[in-house]
Design a protein around this motif. Structure first.
Motif, PDB file in Angstrom:
ATOM      1  N   GLN A   1       0.826  -1.206   0.000  1.00  0.00           N
ATOM      2  CA  GLN A   1       0.000   0.000   0.000  1.00  0.00           C
ATOM      3  C   GLN A   1       0.858   1.253   0.000  1.00  0.00           C
ATOM      4  O   GLN A   1       0.553   2.221  -0.682  1.00  0.00           O
ATOM      5  CB  GLN A   1      -0.913   0.005   1.234  1.00  0.00           C
ATOM      6  N   GLU A   2       1.959   1.221   0.768  1.00  0.00           N
ATOM      7  CA  GLU A   2       2.756   2.416   0.892  1.00  0.00           C
ATOM      8  C   GLU A   2       3.500   2.731  -0.405  1.00  0.00           C
ATOM      9  O   GLU A   2       4.043   3.805  -0.555  1.00  0.00           O
ATOM     10  CB  GLU A   2       3.775   2.252   2.025  1.00  0.00           C
ATOM     11  N   ALA A   3       3.571   1.778  -1.328  1.00  0.00           N
ATOM     12  CA  ALA A   3       4.323   1.990  -2.554  1.00  0.00           C
ATOM     13  C   ALA A   3       3.455   2.497  -3.693  1.00  0.00           C
ATOM     14  O   ALA A   3       3.882   2.550  -4.830  1.00  0.00           O
ATOM     15  CB  ALA A   3       5.002   0.692  -2.978  1.00  0.00           C
ATOM     16  N   GLN A   4       2.222   2.892  -3.420  1.00  0.00           N
ATOM     17  CA  GLN A   4       1.307   3.249  -4.496  1.00  0.00           C
ATOM     18  C   GLN A   4       1.775   4.460  -5.278  1.00  0.00           C
ATOM     19  O   GLN A   4       1.428   4.635  -6.434  1.00  0.00           O
ATOM     20  CB  GLN A   4      -0.092   3.518  -3.910  1.00  0.00           C
ATOM     21  N   TRP A  78      -8.533  -6.449   5.676  1.00  0.00           N
ATOM     22  CA  TRP A  78      -8.364  -6.649   4.222  1.00  0.00           C
ATOM     23  C   TRP A  78      -8.236  -8.148   3.935  1.00  0.00           C
ATOM     24  O   TRP A  78      -8.835  -8.656   2.999  1.00  0.00           O
ATOM     25  CB  TRP A  78      -7.116  -5.896   3.764  1.00  0.00           C
ATOM     26  N   SER A  79      -7.427  -8.858   4.759  1.00  0.00           N
ATOM     27  CA  SER A  79      -7.258 -10.301   4.547  1.00  0.00           C
ATOM     28  C   SER A  79      -8.575 -11.035   4.712  1.00  0.00           C
ATOM     29  O   SER A  79      -8.889 -11.968   3.962  1.00  0.00           O
ATOM     30  CB  SER A  79      -6.229 -10.849   5.541  1.00  0.00           C
ATOM     31  N   LEU A  80      -9.389 -10.614   5.693  1.00  0.00           N
ATOM     32  CA  LEU A  80     -10.680 -11.245   5.898  1.00  0.00           C
ATOM     33  C   LEU A  80     -11.602 -10.981   4.716  1.00  0.00           C
ATOM     34  O   LEU A  80     -12.384 -11.851   4.296  1.00  0.00           O
ATOM     35  CB  LEU A  80     -11.314 -10.729   7.197  1.00  0.00           C
ATOM     36  N   GLY A  81     -11.482  -9.785   4.142  1.00  0.00           N
ATOM     37  CA  GLY A  81     -12.273  -9.460   2.959  1.00  0.00           C
ATOM     38  C   GLY A  81     -11.934 -10.353   1.781  1.00  0.00           C
ATOM     39  O   GLY A  81     -12.824 -10.774   1.026  1.00  0.00           O
ATOM     40  N   ASP A 126     -22.354  -7.107  -0.777  1.00  0.00           N
ATOM     41  CA  ASP A 126     -21.336  -6.622  -1.710  1.00  0.00           C
ATOM     42  C   ASP A 126     -20.630  -5.392  -1.156  1.00  0.00           C
ATOM     43  O   ASP A 126     -19.411  -5.248  -1.241  1.00  0.00           O
ATOM     44  CB  ASP A 126     -21.984  -6.299  -3.058  1.00  0.00           C
ATOM     45  N   ARG A 127     -21.406  -4.462  -0.558  1.00  0.00           N
ATOM     46  CA  ARG A 127     -20.806  -3.244  -0.002  1.00  0.00           C
ATOM     47  C   ARG A 127     -19.877  -3.550   1.171  1.00  0.00           C
ATOM     48  O   ARG A 127     -18.837  -2.900   1.345  1.00  0.00           O
ATOM     49  CB  ARG A 127     -21.916  -2.288   0.437  1.00  0.00           C
ATOM     50  N   ILE A 128     -20.241  -4.526   2.000  1.00  0.00           N
ATOM     51  CA  ILE A 128     -19.398  -4.905   3.145  1.00  0.00           C
ATOM     52  C   ILE A 128     -18.049  -5.447   2.653  1.00  0.00           C
ATOM     53  O   ILE A 128     -16.987  -5.055   3.140  1.00  0.00           O
ATOM     54  CB  ILE A 128     -20.117  -5.936   4.017  1.00  0.00           C
ATOM     55  N   VAL A 129     -18.108  -6.353   1.652  1.00  0.00           N
ATOM     56  CA  VAL A 129     -16.869  -6.914   1.111  1.00  0.00           C
ATOM     57  C   VAL A 129     -16.033  -5.824   0.454  1.00  0.00           C
ATOM     58  O   VAL A 129     -14.812  -5.748   0.622  1.00  0.00           O
ATOM     59  CB  VAL A 129     -17.180  -8.040   0.113  1.00  0.00           C
ATOM     60  N   ASP A 130     -16.696  -4.940  -0.290  1.00  0.00           N
ATOM     61  CA  ASP A 130     -15.991  -3.860  -0.980  1.00  0.00           C
ATOM     62  C   ASP A 130     -15.263  -2.953   0.011  1.00  0.00           C
ATOM     63  O   ASP A 130     -14.121  -2.548  -0.216  1.00  0.00           O
ATOM     64  CB  ASP A 130     -16.986  -3.043  -1.811  1.00  0.00           C
ATOM     65  N   LYS A 131     -15.934  -2.640   1.130  1.00  0.00           N
ATOM     66  CA  LYS A 131     -15.306  -1.773   2.126  1.00  0.00           C
ATOM     67  C   LYS A 131     -14.115  -2.465   2.779  1.00  0.00           C
ATOM     68  O   LYS A 131     -13.088  -1.830   3.082  1.00  0.00           O
ATOM     69  CB  LYS A 131     -16.324  -1.364   3.185  1.00  0.00           C
ATOM     70  N   ALA A 132     -14.206  -3.750   2.984  1.00  0.00           N
ATOM     71  CA  ALA A 132     -13.090  -4.485   3.580  1.00  0.00           C
ATOM     72  C   ALA A 132     -11.881  -4.531   2.654  1.00  0.00           C
ATOM     73  O   ALA A 132     -10.738  -4.632   3.113  1.00  0.00           O
ATOM     74  CB  ALA A 132     -13.518  -5.898   3.949  1.00  0.00           C
ATOM     75  N   LEU A 133     -12.134  -4.433   1.331  1.00  0.00           N
ATOM     76  CA  LEU A 133     -11.049  -4.551   0.351  1.00  0.00           C
ATOM     77  C   LEU A 133     -10.534  -3.208  -0.158  1.00  0.00           C
ATOM     78  O   LEU A 133      -9.758  -3.168  -1.119  1.00  0.00           O
ATOM     79  CB  LEU A 133     -11.520  -5.395  -0.845  1.00  0.00           C
ATOM     80  N   GLN A 134     -10.898  -2.118   0.473  1.00  0.00           N
ATOM     81  CA  GLN A 134     -10.427  -0.801   0.032  1.00  0.00           C
ATOM     82  C   GLN A 134      -8.899  -0.718   0.137  1.00  0.00           C
ATOM     83  O   GLN A 134      -8.305  -1.142   1.121  1.00  0.00           O
ATOM     84  CB  GLN A 134     -11.062   0.300   0.877  1.00  0.00           C
ATOM     85  N   ASN A 136      -7.033   2.008   0.311  1.00  0.00           N
ATOM     86  CA  ASN A 136      -6.658   2.993   1.312  1.00  0.00           C
ATOM     87  C   ASN A 136      -7.074   2.472   2.694  1.00  0.00           C
ATOM     88  O   ASN A 136      -8.253   2.286   2.960  1.00  0.00           O
ATOM     89  CB  ASN A 136      -7.344   4.321   1.036  1.00  0.00           C
ATOM     90  N   PRO A 137      -6.122   2.224   3.598  1.00  0.00           N
ATOM     91  CA  PRO A 137      -6.485   1.676   4.912  1.00  0.00           C
ATOM     92  C   PRO A 137      -7.501   2.518   5.661  1.00  0.00           C
ATOM     93  O   PRO A 137      -8.317   1.992   6.425  1.00  0.00           O
ATOM     94  CB  PRO A 137      -5.138   1.646   5.657  1.00  0.00           C
ATOM     95  N   GLU A 138      -7.464   3.830   5.444  1.00  0.00           N
ATOM     96  CA  GLU A 138      -8.400   4.695   6.150  1.00  0.00           C
ATOM     97  C   GLU A 138      -9.837   4.501   5.678  1.00  0.00           C
ATOM     98  O   GLU A 138     -10.782   4.879   6.366  1.00  0.00           O
ATOM     99  CB  GLU A 138      -7.990   6.161   5.976  1.00  0.00           C
ATOM    100  N   SER A 139      -9.987   3.936   4.473  1.00  0.00           N
ATOM    101  CA  SER A 139     -11.325   3.727   3.927  1.00  0.00           C
ATOM    102  C   SER A 139     -11.917   2.385   4.345  1.00  0.00           C
ATOM    103  O   SER A 139     -13.095   2.133   4.127  1.00  0.00           O
ATOM    104  CB  SER A 139     -11.289   3.809   2.394  1.00  0.00           C
ATOM    105  N   ARG A 140     -11.112   1.512   4.912  1.00  0.00           N
ATOM    106  CA  ARG A 140     -11.597   0.209   5.359  1.00  0.00           C
ATOM    107  C   ARG A 140     -12.266   0.330   6.726  1.00  0.00           C
ATOM    108  O   ARG A 140     -12.245   1.378   7.362  1.00  0.00           O
ATOM    109  CB  ARG A 140     -10.439  -0.786   5.482  1.00  0.00           C
ATOM    110  N   TYR A 141     -12.803  -0.796   7.191  1.00  0.00           N
ATOM    111  CA  TYR A 141     -13.304  -0.871   8.550  1.00  0.00           C
ATOM    112  C   TYR A 141     -12.132  -0.632   9.504  1.00  0.00           C
ATOM    113  O   TYR A 141     -11.031  -1.145   9.294  1.00  0.00           O
ATOM    114  CB  TYR A 141     -13.923  -2.244   8.820  1.00  0.00           C
TER     115      TYR A 141
END
Length: 867
Positions: A1-4, A78-81, A126-134, A136-141
């Motif tokens: 993520q930090e290398a984006q 993210w891994s759980l997503g 679908d929205r729950i999975v999508d949020k888990a896979l964001q 940007n870490p700040e955009s995840r749960y």
């Protein structure tokens, strides 16, 4: 993520991800950054450039920025997503054919929505999975609890929309419908997984806080400059409480951030703890590596680069900050890589450094000692028939010999030319790779000439060992704690070259122990010889030693060096070696009896209750019973641990020998397995087999009672702190005698003092202030100008009247004969008929057979024979 921030054109690849230490190393066009997601040292952003233009940034946070925040589990979310995505669709969210493409997809592309892959999936899920896979870490749960809340809300809405009555029959009917069954079953599985995960996670967090942190602190407080165990435990705890303030503090005490560089760069770097040579190598990344976190301790290194020789090495990760004795700073690691075939076979490069004799350039030294097989080639090549290899004047007993006369000296046990340990012109069968031994200095120098090499000077040998260099240091370690377990000390004879894992700073093996190694320089008694041998004490790896150049002891071997530019070596490097300042003790005037009485009173104390406790009793040995006892010290609130060994084949009350050990005990962390500590089987066990008891007290500053300042105290003996320590050592000894007097199975009228090396020094003080000792054996004994007047040997030695046996080496450089051993013996207050000095053709430690024979005979004489 930090290398984006790195754009597609310039991004190369993630070269290594170390989950254990929560680090990721990103390389982009030769720029390598280590991202530490647990504890970073600085806060900010680092620009990554291409041709002078910025192509992205790497961001990192400091502990101060993360302290006080809720522990962030977004990477776990993210891994759980990813797992949930695969459960719902049967596919992974990032589908690519090879690893680099998968990494690129994870970093740059969005996965298809699950309801596009499987239309039966409701939009809410679908929205729950999508949020888990964001991305940007700040955009995840922010936590699993937040994710679980949304799942429960979805469950509630599903029930409200689809069920009018909530009972088993309606649920069974609904779950048979595909539109309900798939998300319903998925929900049940996810909730179950989350519950299990949360429960396990919390248990691990509790373990880290309640068990790991106290243990880490204990390890930090009880160890001495090797915090590997504490660091490894802290790494495990970091997985669950990464930003815990106490953990951050413990990392600061147990680790340092160092830089790793190779010339040329681009080498793969591997590391492992020095004390664990059999564990797997840990991959750190590609050099140069900046600010990588490693434990404070000693490590082994391996450097690999295609087309270059593999480099093995060792170093400490820490150095003592100049001007301080307890503050440690990082010790960066630097090495030169050599192209394959560019250096002499069987040798390793030693990097030059500024030394006390001037600048020393890079040179090469044999990886192993010269072996029997190699030396046989010298003999078969006419080494003893061609005088052109013998460049040095033969001087024996102040007489110059001709070459022909000298060759008569250099024969084996059958009169054939060769080492003193050989027979019939050859070595023993199956010992090709054993180090050649029984070699004089002249023979070693001739072999080196035959090979186009040289014997190393004192400073070159020391540099290869790892001393006197700003690059790689072993501050105050010597051979005590580091090399002893991995080197051939106190053995029965030499072992095959390279058979032991005792590698030194530049990849040489067996420099500690096995056979001692001839060096170039002259000394007052002959030539310098270093490293110690298989039957030596471990500190001989550090100490300078000497022997006559004609000495052909079975302990003597050698290795060679090659100097690429010998003309650049300072002439003083080849000069004679002097062993420190010489003080004339005969000119010293001891203090008056009145002042001595004041000094003696320092070691007195009130005879309070010992509060003795039997900690353990072990009867498994065939020859002795081992009791571990503790009792109150004569100062503070400390407890003394003492190991009492009682002979099984004798009848009480037992004669008892009280031992004062060598200084190597200052580097040991525990006396729990004291029977395995080399001083016990070598220097003590024979007393028990001959029916005398032995008491081994654990003195202030040794084993589990050691303190960080012990070594600086001994090195700075002119301090009041040294005087205070001396008083504690003597009080510990006297308190131990107090304990023996309480035992009905000990004959308190037949107690003997036995001091080894450091204990030999105390042999000038303890018998002068305690009259309960009947006899004393010092192995070896000598005078040193240590300590202020109130604890200096010179003010005590003349007051000793105890019958004393001294066992010393004629070529000892720690206690030189003329300036240390002889003055000790002459000034000893014991009557001439009750003191004895025996000298042997050795350095610091006399031959063991002689030690056993003479020590037993001495105690038989003064304590009485035993059965």
């Amino acid at each position: 993520q930090e290398a984006q921030g790195l754009d597609k054109a310039h991004k190369k690849k993630i070269v290594h991800r170390d989950i254990k230490s929560a680090k990721i190393i990103v390389t982009a066009d030769g720029v390598t950054k280590i991202l530490d997601f647990g504890i970073a040292k600085l806060a900010g952003q680092t620009q990554v450039t291409k041709d002078g233009a910025s192509v992205g940034t790497v961001s990192y946070m400091s502990p101060e920025q993360t302290l006080g925040k809720e522990v962030d589990h977004r990477s776990d979310i993210w891994s759980l997503g990813v797992v949930l995505y695969e459960m719902l669709t049967g596919l992974t969210p990032f589908q690519r054919d090879y690893e680099q493409a998968i990494v690129y997809s994870i970093m740059n592309e969005e996965p298809q929505h699950v309801n596009m892959v499987n239309p039966a999936i409701p939009i809410e899920l679908d929205r729950i999975v999508d949020k888990a896979l964001q991305k940007n870490p700040e955009s995840r749960y922010s936590s699993a609890a937040d994710m679980l809340k949304d799942l429960k809300d979805y469950q509630d809405s599903l029930q409200m929309d689809k069920m009018k009555v909530f009972n088993l029959q309606t649920i069974l009917r609904l779950i048979r419908k595909p539109k309900v069954a798939i998300p319903g079953v998925s929900f049940i599985v996810v909730v179950s997984l989350l519950a299990i995960w949360l429960s396990g996670r919390q248990a691990k967090i509790n373990w880290a806080k309640e068990e790991a942190l106290p243990e880490i602190r204990r390890l930090v407080e009880t160890n001495w400059r090797d915090f590997t165990d504490a660091y490894e435990l802290a790494e495990k705890a970091e997985n669950y409480i990464p930003n815990n303030p106490e953990l951050v503090e413990l990392f600061s005490k147990s680790s340092l951030n160092i830089n790793i560089n190779t010339e040329p760069p681009g080498s793969n770097i591997f590391v492992k703890n020095y004390q664990s040579p059999d564990i797997e190598w840990e991959y750190l990344g590609v050099s140069p590596i900046k600010n990588t976190r490693l434990p404070i301790g000693i490590v082994r290194w391996k450097m690999e680069k295609e087309g270059y020789e593999t480099v093995m090495a060792a170093s400490s990760t820490w150095d003592i900050i100049p001007g301080y004795h307890t503050l440690l700073g990082p010790n960066d690691f630097n090495r030169v890589m050599d192209e394959i075939g560019s250096i002499p076979a069987g040798m390793v490069r030693v990097q030059g450094a500024e030394s006390s004799v001037g600048n020393l350039d890079d040179f090469y030294i044999d990886r192993y000692e010269v072996t029997n097989k190699q030396y046989k080639e010298f003999i078969d090549g006419g080494g003893y028939r061609n005088n052109e290899y013998w460049k040095h004047e033969f001087i024996k007993d102040e007489r110059t010999l001709t070459w022909e006369e000298a060759m008569v000296e250099f024969v084996d046990q059958t009169g054939r030319p060769g080492p003193a340990t050989w027979q019939a012109g050859d070595h023993q069968k199956d010992q090709d790779n054993y180090p050649v031994s029984g070699i004089s200095w002249y023979e070693a120098a001739a072999y080196a000439e035959f090979m186009g090499k040289s014997l190393p000077t004192e400073h070159h040998w020391g540099l290869a060992r790892g001393e006197n260099t700003p690059l790689i240091k072993w501050p105050q370690l010597g051979g005590y704690a580091v090399f002893a377990p991995f080197s051939n000390f106190m053995g029965q004879g030499p072992v095959s070259a390279g058979n032991l894992p005792g590698v030194t700073s530049y990849g040489a093996y067996d420099m500690a122990g096995n056979v001692r190694e001839w060096c170039w320089n002259e000394t007052s008694k002959g030539r310098l010889i270093r490293g110690g041998a298989w039957n030596d004490n471990t500190y001989m790896f550090t100490a300078l030693s000497q022997a006559p150049p004609f000495d052909r002891s079975q302990k003597n071997g050698f290795r060679c060096v090659l100097y690429p530019d010998p003309e650049n070596i300072p002439e003083s490097a080849f000069g004679a070696v002097k062993f420190g300042e010489v003080k004339d003790f005969y000119e010293e005037q001891p203090v008056s009896d009145r002042i001595f009485q004041v000094y003696k009173e320092q070691f007195s104390y009130d005879k309070t209750d010992l509060n003795a406790n039997m900690e353990s009793r072990d009867e498994t040995s065939e020859d002795w019973i081992h009791e571990t006892i503790s009792f109150d010290a004569a100062y503070g609130d400390e407890r003394i641990v003492a190991h009492l060994f009682l002979p099984k084949n004798a009848t009480p009350p037992y004669q008892t020998i009280i031992y004062f050990p060598g200084s190597g005990t200052q580097f040991q962390s525990s006396s729990e397995n004291i029977e395995d500590y080399f001083e016990f089987p070598i220097f003590l066990s024979f007393f028990l087999k001959n029916n005398r008891a032995v008491l081994f007290p654990i003195y202030h500053g040794t084993f589990e009672r050691r303190i960080t300042a012990t070594v600086p105290i001994l090195r700075q003996s002119d301090t009041y702190l040294y005087s205070e320590s001396m008083i504690k050592w003597v009080k510990d000894f006297k308190r131990s005698l107090d304990y023996l007097e309480t035992r009905g199975d000990i004959d308190s009228n037949k107690l003997g003092f036995y001091g080894m090396s450091w204990g030999g020094l105390l042999g000038a003080i303890i018998p002068a202030v305690d009259d309960r000792l009947v006899a004393s054996v010092l192995m070896p004994g000598g005078l040193s100008d240590l300590g202020r007047p109130e604890v200096n040997q010179i003010n005590y030695i003349t007051r000793v009247t105890t019958p004393t046996l001294m066992l010393n080496g004629k070529y000892d450089t720690i206690f030189p004969y003329e300036t240390s051993i002889k003055p000790f013996f002459d000034l000893l207050g014991t009557a001439d008929e009750h003191k004895k000095l025996l000298l042997y053709e050795t350095d610091h430690i006399p031959p063991r057979n002689e030690l056993i024979k003479e020590a037993l005979a001495w105690f038989d004489m003064y304590l009485g024979s035993v059965r």
